[in-house]
Design a protein around this motif. Structure first.
Motif, PDB file in Angstrom:
ATOM      1  N   ILE A 108       0.814  -1.221   0.000  1.00  0.00           N
ATOM      2  CA  ILE A 108       0.000   0.000   0.000  1.00  0.00           C
ATOM      3  C   ILE A 108       0.843   1.264   0.000  1.00  0.00           C
ATOM      4  CG2 ILE A 108      -1.966  -1.144   1.092  1.00  0.00           C
ATOM      5  CD1 ILE A 108      -1.067   0.206   3.726  1.00  0.00           C
ATOM      6  N   GLY A 109       2.203   1.107   0.081  1.00  0.00           N
ATOM      7  CA  GLY A 109       3.077   2.252  -0.131  1.00  0.00           C
ATOM      8  C   GLY A 109       3.626   2.923   1.101  1.00  0.00           C
ATOM      9  N   ALA A 110       3.585   2.295   2.279  1.00  0.00           N
ATOM     10  CA  ALA A 110       4.029   2.964   3.501  1.00  0.00           C
ATOM     11  C   ALA A 110       5.508   3.325   3.446  1.00  0.00           C
ATOM     12  CB  ALA A 110       3.737   2.083   4.713  1.00  0.00           C
ATOM     13  N   ASP A 111       6.362   2.379   3.043  1.00  0.00           N
ATOM     14  CA  ASP A 111       7.791   2.680   2.956  1.00  0.00           C
ATOM     15  C   ASP A 111       8.079   3.683   1.850  1.00  0.00           C
ATOM     16  OD1 ASP A 111       9.718   1.232   4.833  1.00  0.00           O
ATOM     17  OD2 ASP A 111       8.353  -0.386   4.288  1.00  0.00           O
ATOM     18  N   ALA A 112       7.384   3.568   0.732  1.00  0.00           N
ATOM     19  CA  ALA A 112       7.576   4.525  -0.353  1.00  0.00           C
ATOM     20  C   ALA A 112       7.166   5.930   0.076  1.00  0.00           C
ATOM     21  CB  ALA A 112       6.782   4.082  -1.582  1.00  0.00           C
ATOM     22  N   MET A 113       6.108   6.035   0.865  1.00  0.00           N
ATOM     23  CA  MET A 113       5.681   7.336   1.376  1.00  0.00           C
ATOM     24  C   MET A 113       6.761   7.966   2.251  1.00  0.00           C
ATOM     25  SD  MET A 113       1.733   6.392   2.370  1.00  0.00           S
ATOM     26  CE  MET A 113       1.494   7.869   3.347  1.00  0.00           C
ATOM     27  N   ALA A 114       7.356   7.153   3.134  1.00  0.00           N
ATOM     28  CA  ALA A 114       8.388   7.675   4.020  1.00  0.00           C
ATOM     29  C   ALA A 114       9.600   8.145   3.231  1.00  0.00           C
ATOM     30  CB  ALA A 114       8.795   6.603   5.032  1.00  0.00           C
ATOM     31  N   ALA A 115       9.981   7.394   2.201  1.00  0.00           N
ATOM     32  CA  ALA A 115      11.118   7.789   1.377  1.00  0.00           C
ATOM     33  C   ALA A 115      10.808   9.056   0.601  1.00  0.00           C
ATOM     34  CB  ALA A 115      11.479   6.648   0.428  1.00  0.00           C
ATOM     35  N   ALA A 116       9.622   9.139   0.028  1.00  0.00           N
ATOM     36  CA  ALA A 116       9.240  10.338  -0.723  1.00  0.00           C
ATOM     37  C   ALA A 116       9.175  11.551   0.189  1.00  0.00           C
ATOM     38  CB  ALA A 116       7.896  10.109  -1.415  1.00  0.00           C
ATOM     39  N   ALA A 117       8.724  11.365   1.421  1.00  0.00           N
ATOM     40  CA  ALA A 117       8.627  12.481   2.364  1.00  0.00           C
ATOM     41  C   ALA A 117       9.997  13.041   2.723  1.00  0.00           C
ATOM     42  CB  ALA A 117       7.901  12.028   3.627  1.00  0.00           C
ATOM     43  N   LEU A 118      11.055  12.227   2.573  1.00  0.00           N
ATOM     44  CA  LEU A 118      12.416  12.704   2.816  1.00  0.00           C
ATOM     45  C   LEU A 118      13.061  13.270   1.554  1.00  0.00           C
ATOM     46  CD1 LEU A 118      14.103  10.169   5.265  1.00  0.00           C
ATOM     47  CD2 LEU A 118      13.166  12.416   5.741  1.00  0.00           C
ATOM     48  N   GLY A 119      12.278  13.387   0.490  1.00  0.00           N
ATOM     49  CA  GLY A 119      12.783  13.992  -0.735  1.00  0.00           C
ATOM     50  C   GLY A 119      13.442  13.035  -1.694  1.00  0.00           C
ATOM     51  N   LEU A 120      13.303  11.722  -1.456  1.00  0.00           N
ATOM     52  CA  LEU A 120      13.895  10.750  -2.363  1.00  0.00           C
ATOM     53  C   LEU A 120      12.981  10.513  -3.562  1.00  0.00           C
ATOM     54  CD1 LEU A 120      15.198   8.106   0.202  1.00  0.00           C
ATOM     55  CD2 LEU A 120      16.356  10.124  -0.687  1.00  0.00           C
ATOM     56  N   ASP A 121      13.599  10.228  -4.701  1.00  0.00           N
ATOM     57  CA  ASP A 121      12.858   9.835  -5.897  1.00  0.00           C
ATOM     58  C   ASP A 121      12.548   8.345  -5.770  1.00  0.00           C
ATOM     59  OD1 ASP A 121      12.540  10.732  -9.089  1.00  0.00           O
ATOM     60  OD2 ASP A 121      12.873   8.592  -8.755  1.00  0.00           O
ATOM     61  N   VAL A 122      11.271   7.989  -5.823  1.00  0.00           N
ATOM     62  CA  VAL A 122      10.855   6.622  -5.515  1.00  0.00           C
ATOM     63  C   VAL A 122      10.092   6.011  -6.678  1.00  0.00           C
ATOM     64  CG1 VAL A 122       9.590   5.138  -3.926  1.00  0.00           C
ATOM     65  CG2 VAL A 122      10.660   7.231  -3.075  1.00  0.00           C
ATOM     66  N   THR A 123      10.536   4.838  -7.101  1.00  0.00           N
ATOM     67  CA  THR A 123       9.763   4.013  -8.028  1.00  0.00           C
ATOM     68  C   THR A 123       9.249   2.821  -7.239  1.00  0.00           C
ATOM     69  OG1 THR A 123      11.137   4.659  -9.915  1.00  0.00           O
ATOM     70  CG2 THR A 123       9.797   2.676 -10.160  1.00  0.00           C
ATOM     71  N   ALA A 124       7.948   2.773  -7.052  1.00  0.00           N
ATOM     72  CA  ALA A 124       7.314   1.730  -6.243  1.00  0.00           C
ATOM     73  C   ALA A 124       6.695   0.688  -7.167  1.00  0.00           C
ATOM     74  CB  ALA A 124       6.253   2.350  -5.342  1.00  0.00           C
ATOM     75  N   VAL A 125       7.056  -0.558  -6.965  1.00  0.00           N
ATOM     76  CA  VAL A 125       6.607  -1.645  -7.825  1.00  0.00           C
ATOM     77  C   VAL A 125       5.662  -2.545  -7.030  1.00  0.00           C
ATOM     78  CG1 VAL A 125       7.322  -3.555  -9.307  1.00  0.00           C
ATOM     79  CG2 VAL A 125       8.821  -1.553  -9.029  1.00  0.00           C
ATOM     80  N   GLU A 126       4.538  -2.881  -7.629  1.00  0.00           N
ATOM     81  CA  GLU A 126       3.559  -3.759  -6.983  1.00  0.00           C
ATOM     82  C   GLU A 126       2.914  -4.656  -8.038  1.00  0.00           C
ATOM     83  OE1 GLU A 126       1.267  -6.029  -5.013  1.00  0.00           O
ATOM     84  OE2 GLU A 126       2.595  -4.679  -3.908  1.00  0.00           O
ATOM     85  N   VAL A 127       2.946  -5.960  -7.816  1.00  0.00           N
ATOM     86  CA  VAL A 127       2.476  -6.904  -8.817  1.00  0.00           C
ATOM     87  C   VAL A 127       0.956  -6.984  -8.871  1.00  0.00           C
ATOM     88  CG1 VAL A 127       2.568  -8.902  -7.259  1.00  0.00           C
ATOM     89  CG2 VAL A 127       2.835  -9.226  -9.738  1.00  0.00           C
ATOM     90  N   ASP A 128       0.279  -6.771  -7.754  1.00  0.00           N
ATOM     91  CA  ASP A 128      -1.187  -6.874  -7.719  1.00  0.00           C
ATOM     92  C   ASP A 128      -1.799  -5.559  -8.183  1.00  0.00           C
ATOM     93  OD1 ASP A 128      -3.737  -8.229  -6.756  1.00  0.00           O
ATOM     94  OD2 ASP A 128      -3.764  -6.370  -5.599  1.00  0.00           O
ATOM     95  N   GLU A 129      -2.665  -5.621  -9.194  1.00  0.00           N
ATOM     96  CA  GLU A 129      -3.189  -4.388  -9.799  1.00  0.00           C
ATOM     97  C   GLU A 129      -4.002  -3.569  -8.806  1.00  0.00           C
ATOM     98  OE1 GLU A 129      -5.911  -2.839 -13.603  1.00  0.00           O
ATOM     99  OE2 GLU A 129      -5.639  -5.001 -13.243  1.00  0.00           O
ATOM    100  N   ALA A 130      -4.860  -4.216  -8.036  1.00  0.00           N
ATOM    101  CA  ALA A 130      -5.683  -3.479  -7.075  1.00  0.00           C
ATOM    102  C   ALA A 130      -4.808  -2.790  -6.031  1.00  0.00           C
ATOM    103  CB  ALA A 130      -6.674  -4.421  -6.400  1.00  0.00           C
ATOM    104  N   THR A 131      -3.815  -3.499  -5.519  1.00  0.00           N
ATOM    105  CA  THR A 131      -2.927  -2.904  -4.519  1.00  0.00           C
ATOM    106  C   THR A 131      -2.118  -1.772  -5.120  1.00  0.00           C
ATOM    107  OG1 THR A 131      -2.787  -5.067  -3.446  1.00  0.00           O
ATOM    108  CG2 THR A 131      -1.162  -3.418  -2.796  1.00  0.00           C
TER     109      THR A 131
END
Length: 389
Positions: A108-131
């Motif tokens: 659902i993106g919790a770690d990606a959110m934390a990284a983005a909030a620190l100004g990092l460029d984030v590519t988040a990959v998720e195999v399940d389409e709904a998720t």
């Protein structure tokens, strides 16, 4: 949740409907659902938005105020990293000078959110389409974050990133899985990625066997308010140093202990007993804590530590030993009655007894409260009447 329902939930109308709901209350959910259906909302959508409302309430313990604007899947919420821990993950990447991060199993993106909030460029990959749709909604505030709906192990080699993070799924139809070979993707496949991208971080279950951890990893077990929530494997510039560590997070902040997994020395029971935090026990560095406390273990199979004096530490709960006696129900009951104990808190380790079974057998009446630890001391079953420090 299927992709069609996820698209409906993440649409402007779906989000507006979730946001308009009152704070979740189990006793009010049926009434709210009935009113929504009476207003012409499809029953399937009503069920979905009420589920989102419940999960938002449940998520506050992990994600704080961020939960109020997020959407979830049940599996994604259960595996999501706590916000304060995710922030520490992100800080590792930033401290290593890494600007572009690939989150290979973003959920659902919790770690990606934390990284983005620190100004990092984030590519988040998720195999399940709904998720992936849910994660895209949760990352909507950050322009430098994007979600890719794909198999992480297929696209990992093509990502333009300097560091990788992965949180493989550890639950399937049979329940929670502790064997790294049952992870999805399997742990060995994720670990192989460090050959191409040395800056690799992997969140794993705290029950991971020590022999499954590579020698070049910094393995860190994390507890939050006394509960062990995860272990992390860190490689390359993300690792402070190879070895094992415990990170204990409480109201006073984050406290770190690192060291070898050698055995702690064995000694006698003394006036003070310490129960190491679960992260210390899981990491196998009890001997490092024992050295700090000038303590010894009371039994070779138990992690309780005995010390001659009280020492303040975030890495263990301390007790003053008031009385120690061989564990027999009648003898323990008599000792507690002599202290006018009517309420007893029971802890046990290494002994085949449960507090629920033992408590009624003691038949206590009194106005005092005591703590009893039932454990092994020098190979003998003992009951220790103790006072928390």
């Amino acid at each position: 949740m299927d992709a069609a329902l996820a698209r409906l939930l993440t649409s402007p109308d779906g989000v507006a409907l979730v946001d308009a709901l009152p704070p979740y209350s189990p006793t009010e959910a049926e009434r709210v659902g009935r009113e929504l259906r009476d207003g012409g909302i499809a029953p399937e959508l009503v069920a979905a938005v009420l589920t989102q409302s419940r999960m938002r309430a449940d998520a506050r313990a992990k994600l704080g105020d961020f939960a109020a604007g997020m959407l979830f899947t049940q599996d994604g919420l259960e595996q999501a990293t706590r916000l304060q821990v995710a922030a520490l993950h992100a800080q590792r990447f930033r401290a290593a000078g890494i600007d572009r991060v690939g989150d290979l199993t973003c959920g659902i993106g919790a770690d990606a959110m934390a990284a983005a909030a620190l100004g990092l460029d984030v590519t988040a990959v998720e195999v399940d389409e709904a998720t992936a749709l849910i994660a895209d909604h949760n990352l909507r505030h950050w322009d430098a974050a994007r979600v890719v709906n794909a198999d992480a192990m297929t696209v990992a080699a093509a990502l333009d990133v300097e560091g990788l993070f992965a949180d493989p799924a550890r639950r399937n139809a049979r329940g929670r899985r502790h064997d790294p070979r049952d992870y999805s993707p399997v742990l060995d496949g994720v670990l192989a990625l460090r050959e191409r991208v040395p800056a690799l971080g992997v969140k794993v279950g705290p029950a991971i066997p020590h022999d499954a951890i590579p020698a070049d990893a910094e393995a860190e077990w994390v507890s939050v308010d006394g509960a062990v929530v995860e272990a992390g494997l860190w490689f390359g510039p993300l690792a402070e140093s190879p070895g094992h560590a415990a990170l204990v997070i409480d109201s006073d902040g984050a406290h770190r202990l690192a060291g070898s997994t050698e055995r702690a020395p064995l000694g006698e029971l003394t006036d003070y007993l310490y129960e190491p935090d679960g992260a210390v026990i899981r990491s196998g560095i009890v001997a490092q804590l024992a050295a700090r406390l000038d303590a010894t273990v009371v039994d070779p199979t138990i992690a309780y530590l005995a010390a001659a004096r009280p020492v303040a530490t975030p890495f263990a709960h301390g007790y003053r030993v008031l009385e120690a006696l061989p564990f027999k129900v009648k003898a323990l009951a008599a000792a507690l009655r002599a202290r006018h104990v009517g309420t007893v808190d029971i802890k046990k380790r290494g002994v085949d007894v449960t507090p629920e079974q033992l408590r009624p057998q003691l038949k206590l009446h009194g106005d005092s409260r005591a703590t009893v630890i039932v454990t092994r001391v020098g190979g003998r079953r003992m009951a220790l009447i103790v006072e928390p420090l």
